[in-house]
Design an enzyme around this catalytic site. Sequence first.
Site, mmCIF file in Angstrom:
data_model
loop_
_atom_site.group_PDB
_atom_site.id
_atom_site.type_symbol
_atom_site.label_atom_id
_atom_site.label_comp_id
_atom_site.label_asym_id
_atom_site.label_seq_id
_atom_site.Cartn_x
_atom_site.Cartn_y
_atom_site.Cartn_z
ATOM 1 N N SER A 103 -2.877 8.631 -3.039
ATOM 2 C CA SER A 103 -2.709 7.364 -3.746
ATOM 3 C C SER A 103 -2.654 6.178 -2.784
ATOM 4 C CB SER A 103 -1.445 7.447 -4.621
ATOM 5 O OG SER A 103 -1.316 6.326 -5.447
ATOM 6 N N ASP A 242 -5.501 0.719 -5.988
ATOM 7 C CA ASP A 242 -4.947 1.468 -4.875
ATOM 8 C C ASP A 242 -5.937 2.558 -4.475
ATOM 9 O OD1 ASP A 242 -4.582 3.078 -7.110
ATOM 10 O OD2 ASP A 242 -2.721 3.947 -6.381
ATOM 11 N N ASP A 244 -6.435 5.714 -5.029
ATOM 12 C CA ASP A 244 -7.069 6.608 -6.013
ATOM 13 C C ASP A 244 -7.353 5.899 -7.331
ATOM 14 O OD1 ASP A 244 -4.408 6.466 -6.882
ATOM 15 O OD2 ASP A 244 -4.396 8.533 -7.596
ATOM 16 N N ASP A 246 -5.616 4.579 -9.716
ATOM 17 C CA ASP A 246 -4.852 4.705 -10.953
ATOM 18 C C ASP A 246 -3.886 3.545 -11.126
ATOM 19 O OD1 ASP A 246 -2.961 5.407 -9.050
ATOM 20 O OD2 ASP A 246 -2.307 7.244 -10.056
#
Length: 448
Positions: A103, A242, A244, A246
Amino acid sequence: MGKYFGTDGVRGRANSRLTPHFAFLLGRAAAQTLVENAADGKKPVMLIGKDTRSSGDMLEAALAAGICSVGVDVLSLGVIPTPGVAMLCRELHAAAGAVISASHNPYYDNGIKFFAGSGYKLPDAVEDRIEALIDDESQIMLAEPHQLGQVRRLEGAVEFYRDCLLRTQKPDLSGLKVVIDCANGAAYQLAPLLLQDLGAELIVMTNEPDGCNINLACGSTHPEKLVAKVLEVGADIGLAFDGDADRLLTVDEQGNILDGDFVLAMAAAELKKQGRLKENLLIVTQMSNMGLRQAMEAIGVEVAETKVGDRYVLEKMLESGAVIGGEQSGHLIFREYNTTGDGAAAALFVLDMLKKSGKKYSELAKVMTRLPQHLLNVPVQRKEGWQDDAEIMAAIEAGRAELNGCGRIVVRTSGTESLLRVMAEGPEMAQLEKIVADIAAVIKRKQG
C-alpha cells in the site's frame, strides 16, 4: 490482529520478514482455506495482482507456487490496483484473489492480502484458519502431480477493470483540468486510461515506476508536489492515489489538501440530496475528524463509528445497510461500485460531483470545517502491552484532563508498521502538539 495478519493482510520487509518461503507457505494455506468449499467439479482459480515494487515478481512466483501445489490454478493479472483484483474476482467468478502490495509503505516493504471470491476481504476467523495451516503443515493437502495447478496470464486486466468502472460511472468531465498523482504505483496505467476519454484536460505525474520509487515523495501520503502542480497549472482539482490505489486524497484549486473526511462529507451530502443515501447513514472510524460528525449532524445524516481498518468499515456497512463509508486516510467505500476501498471509483464520483455542481471544489468542501487535529507516529520495538503500562496510561489521562472535555485523544497500534499512533483533537493546535509530544515521549521510553 493475528500472528501473521495485521489489519490489511501480511506485511513485512521484503526478503527479510516477508520471504519467498513464507509467501509459498501462505499461498498453500490460503488456497486450501479459500477454495475448500468449491465443489462445482472445475479446478478452482485464484487471481494474483500486484503493485510496482521490485519484490513483487519474486513474491508472486513463490505465492503462485504455493497455490498451485494444492491443486488451484493461478490467473496472473500483473500490475493492477487492489480494488481491481476485488472487482475481477466477481467478474471472472474466481475462487479467491491475492494482492501483493504494501500500500502506502516504502518500496522495500511488501505485503500479501486476500479477497474471497465475492470480492470482500477476509474476516478474522478465516485469517485465523490460514495462520493455523501455516503453523501445522501436516494439515496441508498437497495435490497429486496430475492435479497440480497451472499459472496463466490475463492480458488486458487493467483495461478490463477500467471498463467495469466505466460501466457504473461514466461522467462527462469536459471543461475540467485535473492533475493526477499516480504515486509511481498500481494506478500508473489505470488512472490515465480511465480518465483520458471523459473530456477532462489531464496532467499526469509520478507515473514512471522503476520498482523503487513507489510512494517516494509522492502519492496520497506525500501530496506536496501535487499541491504545487495544481497551483502551477491552475487545475480545478488534484487527485492522489497511494501505492495500490485503494486510497484517494484530493486537492482543491487553491492548493488545500482535502482528505478522506472531506470527501466523505461532500459525498454523503450529495448522495442525500439525490435520495441515494440508504439508511441516511455514513460509516467512519475513530480517527475521523470531529468536524465530519458535526457536518453530518448539521444536514441530518447519522454517523456510526468503527475501529480503524477499511474492512471493519465495510463490515459495519453490510450490517447496517449503509452505502458509503471510509477513513480519513482516503479509503473510501462506495458500495454501489465496489466491495472495498477503491480510489478510482471514488475519483469518478468526486469528478462527476464537481462537474455537475458548477462550483469550485473549495466551495463544495465548505460542507465541513476541520477541527485542529495532531497525529504523531511513534516508532516502537513492541506494539503490544502499552494499554497495561501505568505510565503510558497516566500520560494519556493527563492529556485528556488538559483538554477538559473539549477534545479527545486516540492511541492505537498500526496494523501495518511497528508504530503506535497518537492523535489528539481539540480547539488549539499548540495545545494538541504539546499533549501528543508528552504522550509520545513516554511511549518511546517504555516501548521503544
